[in-house]
Design an enzyme around this catalytic site. Sequence first.
Site, PDB file in Angstrom:
ATOM      1  N   CYS A 162      27.061  39.154  39.875  1.00 23.43           N
ATOM      2  CA  CYS A 162      25.892  38.646  40.599  1.00 23.43           C
ATOM      3  C   CYS A 162      24.749  38.332  39.620  1.00 23.43           C
ATOM      4  O   CYS A 162      24.811  37.336  38.906  1.00 23.43           O
ATOM      5  CB  CYS A 162      25.482  39.618  41.696  1.00 23.43           C
ATOM      6  SG  CYS A 162      24.355  38.877  42.920  1.00 23.43           S
ATOM      7  N   HIS A 165      30.439  40.395  44.840  1.00 22.14           N
ATOM      8  CA  HIS A 165      30.373  41.819  44.487  1.00 22.14           C
ATOM      9  C   HIS A 165      31.710  42.518  44.756  1.00 22.14           C
ATOM     10  O   HIS A 165      31.899  43.116  45.817  1.00 22.14           O
ATOM     11  CB  HIS A 165      29.279  42.514  45.294  1.00 22.14           C
ATOM     12  CG  HIS A 165      27.895  42.265  44.811  1.00 22.14           C
ATOM     13  ND1 HIS A 165      27.320  42.987  43.795  1.00 22.14           N
ATOM     14  CD2 HIS A 165      26.977  41.352  45.199  1.00 22.14           C
ATOM     15  CE1 HIS A 165      26.084  42.551  43.584  1.00 22.14           C
ATOM     16  NE2 HIS A 165      25.855  41.553  44.413  1.00 22.14           N
ATOM     17  N   GLU A 172      32.675  45.245  43.585  1.00 23.60           N
ATOM     18  CA  GLU A 172      32.503  46.709  43.525  1.00 23.60           C
ATOM     19  C   GLU A 172      32.011  47.317  44.829  1.00 23.60           C
ATOM     20  O   GLU A 172      32.092  48.537  45.023  1.00 23.60           O
ATOM     21  CB  GLU A 172      31.534  47.077  42.394  1.00 23.60           C
ATOM     22  CG  GLU A 172      30.051  46.937  42.715  1.00 23.60           C
ATOM     23  CD  GLU A 172      29.499  45.528  42.629  1.00 23.60           C
ATOM     24  OE1 GLU A 172      28.272  45.367  42.657  1.00 23.60           O
ATOM     25  OE2 GLU A 172      30.292  44.571  42.553  1.00 23.60           O
TER      26      GLU A 172
END
Length: 230
Positions: A86, A170, A172
């Site tokens: 990001c 994202h 994660e």
Amino acid sequence: MSRLRIAFLNAAHGDENTRRNFRRELDADLVEFDATERHLPEHFDFDAAVITGSRASVYWDESWIPPLKSWVGDAIETGMPMLGICYGHQLLADVLGGDVRDMGEYEIGYRTVEHSGDSVLFEGVDRRFTAFTTHSDEVAELPPGAEPIAENDYSNHGFRKGDVFGVQFHPEYDTRTAEAVTRGKDLGEARLTEVLDGINEENYAAACEAKAVFENFTEYVRTVRNPAAD
């Protein structure tokens, strides 16, 4: 090869979700640096570096951003592999000579992204995959010599230049993080409800496929740092 040692450049302003998520997903020893406090490595003795997301924009006039850009640029010059997520994706693009701009709108929620099909970063990931997104800036122009490796109808979602990789989405995130981030945005009631309704176990399970980028990146680092073991 011994366990990877990665410089974890945390630009998330102390958000505990960021630390938890990256430590869960990256199979490496993470040496954490709070970039927003101008805490940066004093050397380049790492196998790789990872740059997190942030509530900042790379073009903001904040005192911590130029030192971070400077260290990252110098680290790239040493040949250190990099992965940016990001804000990290945008910062890498900026440092390498690309152009990051305000999109004039916000992409947020579980969305479909498509990768190019020929990048080591997406090995084992379906060409069209689900990922959680939250951003209003985009890499509008890739750095010279960079190749696009993922995109959707909003923006570029991945690029590679040499040993440097960036992804806009994202991989994660868990559902706890996705909900917390969404509730922190000024989206309007209808859109907020729509995004929150989409944060469910079905969409999260689909998005877990994209977590392979972390394993693929660390495997790539092992290969380039110790080619004799390949």
